[in-house]
Design an enzyme around this catalytic site. Sequence first.
Site, PDB file in Angstrom:
ATOM      1  N   THR A   1       2.171 -11.104  -9.534  1.00 15.13           N
ATOM      2  CA  THR A   1       1.127 -11.065  -8.503  1.00 15.13           C
ATOM      3  C   THR A   1      -0.181 -10.625  -9.159  1.00 15.13           C
ATOM      4  O   THR A   1      -0.190 -10.165 -10.310  1.00 15.13           O
ATOM      5  CB  THR A   1       1.489 -10.069  -7.387  1.00 15.13           C
ATOM      6  OG1 THR A   1       1.234  -8.734  -7.857  1.00 15.13           O
ATOM      7  CG2 THR A   1       2.940 -10.188  -6.952  1.00 15.13           C
TER       8      THR A   1
ATOM      9  N   LYS B   1      -0.271   9.979   1.609  1.00 16.69           N
ATOM     10  CA  LYS B   1      -0.267  11.196   2.453  1.00 16.69           C
ATOM     11  C   LYS B   1       0.931  11.164   3.409  1.00 16.69           C
ATOM     12  O   LYS B   1       1.216  10.132   4.023  1.00 16.69           O
ATOM     13  CB  LYS B   1      -1.556  11.267   3.265  1.00 16.69           C
ATOM     14  CG  LYS B   1      -2.777  11.444   2.378  1.00 16.69           C
ATOM     15  CD  LYS B   1      -3.974  11.927   3.168  1.00 16.69           C
ATOM     16  CE  LYS B   1      -5.116  12.216   2.224  1.00 16.69           C
ATOM     17  NZ  LYS B   1      -6.324  11.463   2.507  1.00 16.69           N
TER      18      LYS B   1
ATOM     19  N   ASP C   1       0.849  -1.203   0.000  1.00 16.56           N
ATOM     20  CA  ASP C   1       0.000   0.000   0.000  1.00 16.56           C
ATOM     21  C   ASP C   1       0.886   1.254   0.000  1.00 16.56           C
ATOM     22  O   ASP C   1       1.776   1.370   0.843  1.00 16.56           O
ATOM     23  CB  ASP C   1      -0.904   0.013   1.241  1.00 16.56           C
ATOM     24  CG  ASP C   1      -1.856  -1.186   1.256  1.00 16.56           C
ATOM     25  OD1 ASP C   1      -2.210  -1.674   0.172  1.00 16.56           O
ATOM     26  OD2 ASP C   1      -2.235  -1.634   2.366  1.00 16.56           O
TER      27      ASP C   1
END
Length: 215
Positions: free
Chosen positions: A189, A121, A117
């Site tokens: 993947t 931010k 991930d």
Amino acid sequence: MRLRKLKNVDERLQARQDIVVFAPEKYKGKWREVFGNDNPIYLEIGMGKGKFIIEHAHRYPDINFIGLEKEKSVLVKAVEKVEVRPSNLLMISADAINILNMFDQNEITKIFLNFSDPWPKSRHTKRRLTYGSNLSNYQKILVDDGTIAFKTDNRHLFEFSVINFTLEGFKILDLSLNLHEDKEDIITTEYEDRFTEKGNIIYYIEVKNGKNEIV
Ligand code: SAH
């Protein structure tokens, strides 16, 4: 509705205790006993739906593979891809934040981070799996010459990760700014297939544990 779906996931995972480990802390320092041999152990953190680790387990029977995934609703998809567990494959239902409770020093030979991930931010920087303190945790569980292989289509996360690997003392073994152009016969993947179809470029870096080297 949502509750029923979650309950169902739990039941489906509980039905597969042959492959899913729910309390990995119990096996810290004992994974070789769990697999019943001294073969090296490779760990994928954030395994997702499991294609990569399952294909590795079939292709490399003399290596033990563990897939770690925190989202049960995703983990169940990986688990259910495996009808009969290869003896060199296990999956852990847990958050990598607790990784030092799961593995002992020198227990892992290679770590894979695939399409982690990005947490774009800046206030979420610490959540990135290649944040400095996470990398120093990985150093603690890796063997002295252990390696980490990381791939992503996210240029910002890639650059962030390259810098952090270097800052934490890892040595770069291999780096590609277009993995699919540079290498053949790659085990991909689920995310990789999806992003490649969209035309995204895949970045790749492999580093060696440098904790005992003088920089
Ligand atoms: N590696 C897979 C999935 C990539 S998406 C692929 O390439 O297809 C990233 C995955 O990492 C998600 O499934 C997410 O649930 C998992 N993940 C993110 N943070 C994690 C953590 N701290 N511990 C375990 N899994 C994590």
